[in-house]
Design an enzyme around this catalytic site. Structure first.
Site, PDB file in Angstrom:
ATOM      1  N   TRP A 333       0.982  -1.197   0.049  1.00 48.85           N
ATOM      2  CA  TRP A 333      -0.075  -0.025   0.151  1.00 48.85           C
ATOM      3  C   TRP A 333       0.780   1.336   0.101  1.00 48.85           C
ATOM      4  CZ3 TRP A 333      -1.914   2.935   4.836  1.00 48.85           C
ATOM      5  CH2 TRP A 333      -0.910   2.789   5.861  1.00 48.85           C
ATOM      6  N   GLU A 477       0.433  -2.706  12.890  1.00 51.79           N
ATOM      7  CA  GLU A 477       0.415  -4.137  12.621  1.00 51.79           C
ATOM      8  C   GLU A 477       0.844  -4.903  13.776  1.00 51.79           C
ATOM      9  OE1 GLU A 477       3.389  -4.149   9.346  1.00 51.79           O
ATOM     10  OE2 GLU A 477       1.903  -4.279   7.914  1.00 51.79           O
ATOM     11  N   LYS A 591       2.312   0.281  16.136  1.00 51.14           N
ATOM     12  CA  LYS A 591       3.407   0.269  15.443  1.00 51.14           C
ATOM     13  C   LYS A 591       3.514   1.472  14.835  1.00 51.14           C
ATOM     14  CE  LYS A 591       5.648  -2.628  11.846  1.00 51.14           C
ATOM     15  NZ  LYS A 591       5.500  -3.845  10.875  1.00 51.14           N
TER      16      LYS A 591
HETATM   17  O1  IFM Z   1       3.455  -1.513   4.154  1.00 54.29           O
HETATM   18  C1  IFM Z   1       4.532  -1.343   5.306  1.00 54.29           C
HETATM   19  C2  IFM Z   1       3.724  -1.592   6.506  1.00 54.29           C
HETATM   20  O2  IFM Z   1       2.535  -0.780   6.740  1.00 54.29           O
HETATM   21  C3  IFM Z   1       4.473  -1.642   7.736  1.00 54.29           C
HETATM   22  N1  IFM Z   1       5.298  -2.777   7.515  1.00 54.29           N
HETATM   23  C4  IFM Z   1       6.204  -2.271   6.128  1.00 54.29           C
HETATM   24  C5  IFM Z   1       5.355  -2.362   5.046  1.00 54.29           C
HETATM   25  C6  IFM Z   1       6.316  -2.141   3.893  1.00 54.29           C
HETATM   26  O3  IFM Z   1       6.981  -0.867   3.929  1.00 54.29           O
END
Ligand code: IFM
Length: 766
Positions: A333, A477, A591
């Protein structure tokens, strides 16, 4: 840093001979042209130093390992021997070293003076990946010695390839024909042909060819005279099957290096520079009064420009750009929500590629909806998407460094906001540009299929007469399988709205196309459902007393611990704080921006007071474990007038890649690489945050929140196909419309709205 040219380059006078520093410099000094990335390593470096030429849009899987982009053999390789001794920054005494990345034209340069057997030997090389001919790498290599010296140069193609989950190339052949070195191979999984060719122009010494240790090299011996500079140019081309109509990649690569050699280094560079100049004319942002911010922002913009997909490729931008194979080279995203806004406002032809990528991978998203089920319909886009749009994210996506077990994460199956992010971007493009061609090309289908997915996913709660979105992962997350995540529910609602607006628009302008689309995807019954769901979807409300919106159902019941306290519970520096047993899971520590991300993207739906209340609540509870977080806090801080906070978060975002001080392991997974989402976030913070720009289908609005240290901020905007330059100061906003613009457009500054005619300059005081 006093002169203006220092704001157009990144440079260091030090060579740190440590693996970690070499890895980080590989990211900082990388060059790229959208077709391939070349890490910022030195000519004599090999796979052990993480030399990488990562290709866009071609992936491969070996055994059970992760599918990832293919790295090409390195046609930029050169080693040199002085009186029989190999000279390398890794083992030879260095007298001086300088390496520079030029932002104006994405050119990398190194100059190293070594001391070898009492003599000084200087190597100077520069290279660029052509944006005029994206398959082409061009290098100029020179050396000189302080005394007469026996020199051996070995230069050619190194096909010892650095892979995270390879090897991806099989049937590797290396040949020489008519002075061109060629390595050709096939990818392991799909048998896609790939070739790298290399030609040089050198007018000193005869060459012989050596084919050993996975290198095909030309060897030239010469007696170098003291003080004389010897130079040669290298041209290397990479072709993959998709680039040629007949799969004849060897011929295509051979032809291109010959063509480039005939043109010569200077001509190749000239064509490249002309295109780079145009890019900067469109995209540069000038901050007057703050050199540190200027360089960091320009570097961020540079990072976005170097990965802009090649025109016509329908490629998108991976979360670690083309700095390597990290994150499986996948598209997240990040692209739609953090990078796309930059392109759609400054360089819409690149935005088109990003949107086409999602249109072309719609079938993959349909397959995912079917397979993730039960009963899902429409398009559930891949959380980690590669060339087909099928899901690349695994169910066990993070390794735990303590137990060495892989952790079940729900990024793949529950981070459902991805579909809405995709749909919203398709609509945004139309709003910003007025160009409906992409809607007709498949964008409308994407939007309707995403809305359909949500309609099948949302749950109608009869006793409350509302739709709820259960069992999801929001941007934060660390908290998985939550119900009614505020961000996700809002994305779902807006997706329904966008779907309805799409139907309405097509009905009024292209009724036949709409009918064809509805018949094709058999969606007529569901469209009424979208209307109802959009009205009845549950959006968590601000608490009447505090104004805070609960991030998801029962979030407040979690332990309210401080970040500092939580960090004391860490056992291993790389442990992941989320997944099943992560230390943040049972706490309110999040996070990354989640409610704040919602308030950033959908900023007009919330009052300043509500934004302020939420910023103040969530900011101390955010761990910023993702590079996407800081810019959201920066933008909302600017929006609510906390410009000092906004500035700090802005710098954090803008300096992320130029300083490369980020974490490189999450769990047991290597994550080192560049962060184009943060780069996009830096641009957004400057333009949306401090300049306060927002544009919709009706007008461009500018409500500045200028940072006190900045005298002015000047940037360009493409709106509805017309070009503008804007300067924002602490007191006024100047809008200059290009003479070639086709129509007057509305600009509104702090409530005052004026139509800006072609060639006109408006000066709004505020
Ligand atoms: O898309 C992100 C996510 O929101 C958090 N972890 C890393 C991903 C890639 O940058």
């Amino acid at each position: 840093m006093n002169d203006a040219s220092n704001l157009w380059k990144v440079t260091t006078n030090r060579f740190v001979n440590e693996k970690e520093a070499i890895m980080r410099n590989g990211n900082i000094y990388q060059i790229s042209n959208g077709y391939m990335g070349y890490r910022g390593t030195l000519d004599e470096f090999r796979s052990e130093e993480l030399v990488g030429i990562t290709l866009a849009g071609i992936f491969d899987k070996v055994g059970d390992a992760w599918r990832e982009p293919v790295n090409a053999p390195n046609g930029g390789y050169t080693e040199i021997y002085v009186d029989g001794e190999e000279v390398s920054a890794l083992k030879t005494a260095i007298k001086t070293h300088r390496q520079t990345l030029y932002l104006k034209n994405a050119k990398f340069e190194r100059k190293t003076t070594f001391t070898v057997k009492g003599k000084e030997v200087t190597i100077n090389s520069e290279r660029f990946l052509s944006i005029d001919k994206p398959n082409l790498l061009v290098i100029k290599y020179s050396f000189s010695c302080s005394a007469d010296t026996e020199i051996i140069i070995r230069t050619g193609i190194d096909f010892n390839i650095w892979d995270l989950n390879g090897p991806h190339l099989t049937e590797v052949n290396s040949t020489v024909s008519r002075d061109v070195l060629v390595v050709d191979a096939k990818t392991h999984e799909a048998g896609i042909p790939l070739a790298v060719a290399e030609a040089i122009d050198m007018n000193f010494g005869a060459e012989k060819h050596i084919n050993e240790k996975n290198r095909i090299l030309r060897e030239i011996n010469l007696k170098a005279e003291a003080g004389k500079t010897y130079s040669f140019n290298k041209y290397s081309a990479v072709f993959k099957g998709q680039d040629t109509p007949d799969n004849n990649v060897k011929k295509a690569a051979d032809d291109l290096v010959n063509e480039a050699k005939n043109a010569g280094y200077d001509e190749c560079l000239k064509a490249h520079n002309i295109k780079w100049q145009k890019r900067w004319e469109l995209c540069d942002v000038i901050i007057d009064g703050d050199k540190e911010a200027q360089l960091a922002l320009r570097y961020s913009i540079f990072q976005l420009l170097i990965v802009a997909p090649v025109k016509g490729s329908s490629n998108s931008i991976p979360a670690r750009a083309l700095s390597g194979q990290v994150y499986k080279g996948a598209i997240f995203w990040d692209t739609e929500m953090f990078m796309f806004p930059f392109f759609v406002h400054t360089y819409p032809e690149v935005a088109i590629e990003l949107l086409r990528y999602r249109i072309n991978t719609l079938d993959g998203a349909r397959r995912k909806a079917q397979s993730e089920g039960p009963g899902y319909r429409g398009a559930f886009y891949a959380w980690e998407s590669q060339e087909t749009g099928d899901e690349a994210c695994t169910y066990f996506n993070i390794g735990d460094p303590i137990t060495k077990r892989n952790l079940r994460t729900h990024f793949r199956d529950r981070q459902v906001h991805i579909s809405g992010d995709v749909a919203i971007a398709q609509w945004e493009y139309f709003k910003m540009t007025g160009d409906d061609s992409l809607l007709l090309e498949g964008g409308a289908e994407v939007i309707l299929e995403c809305a359909r997915f949500y309609y099948s996913y949302a749950y109608f709660k009869k006793n409350k007469n509302r739709y709820e979105v259960l069992d999801v992962v929001g941007p934060d997350e660390y908290h998985e399988n939550v119900h009614n995540n505020a961000f996700t529910n809002m994305v779902v609602k807006v997706t329904f709205e966008v779907a309805i607006a799409t139907v309405y628009y097509l009905k009024s302008k292209y009724p036949d196309e709409l009918k064809k689309l509805i018949d094709k995807i058999k969606i007529s019954d569901e469209i009424d459902g979208f209307r109802e769901a959009s009205d009845l979807i549950y959006l968590p409300e601000p608490d009447p007393e505090t104004g805070v919106i609960e991030q998801f159902d029962a979030y407040y019941k979690l332990e309210d611990v401080s970040r500092e306290e939580l960090k004391k519970r860490i056992i291993h520096p790389d442990e992941y704080m989320g997944a099943g047993q992560g230390i943040a899971v049972q706490t309110q520590i999040i996070k990354q921006a989640d409610v704040i991300m919602m308030m950033n993207i959908f900023k007009n739906r919330f009052s300043r007071e509500i934004k302020k209340a939420n910023w103040e609540y969530y900011e101390p509870r955010t761990e910023h474990g993702s590079s996407l977080s800081a810019c959201a806090y920066a933008m909302v801080a600017a929006d609510i007038g906390k410009t000092d906070y906004a500035y700090n978060y802005f710098l954090k975002t803008a300096k992320l890649d130029i300083e490369a001080k980020y974490k490189v392991y999450v769990g047991t997974i290597f994550m080192g690489g560049s962060h184009p989402a943060a780069n996009g976030g830096a641009w957004m913070t400057a333009v949306f945050g401090f300049a306060g720009l927002s544009a919709d289908a009706e007008k461009v609005t500018i409500n500045p929140n200028m940072y006190k240290k900045w005298k002015s901020l000047t940037f360009n905007l493409i709106y509805k196909g017309d070009s503008y330059s804007l300067t924002v100061t602490g007191k006024n906003v100047v809008v200059r419309a290009m003479k070639s613009n086709r129509a007057g457009r509305l600009f509104s500054v702090n409530g005052k709205t004026i139509e800006c005619q072609p060639g006109q300059e408006l000066n709004f005081k505020y």
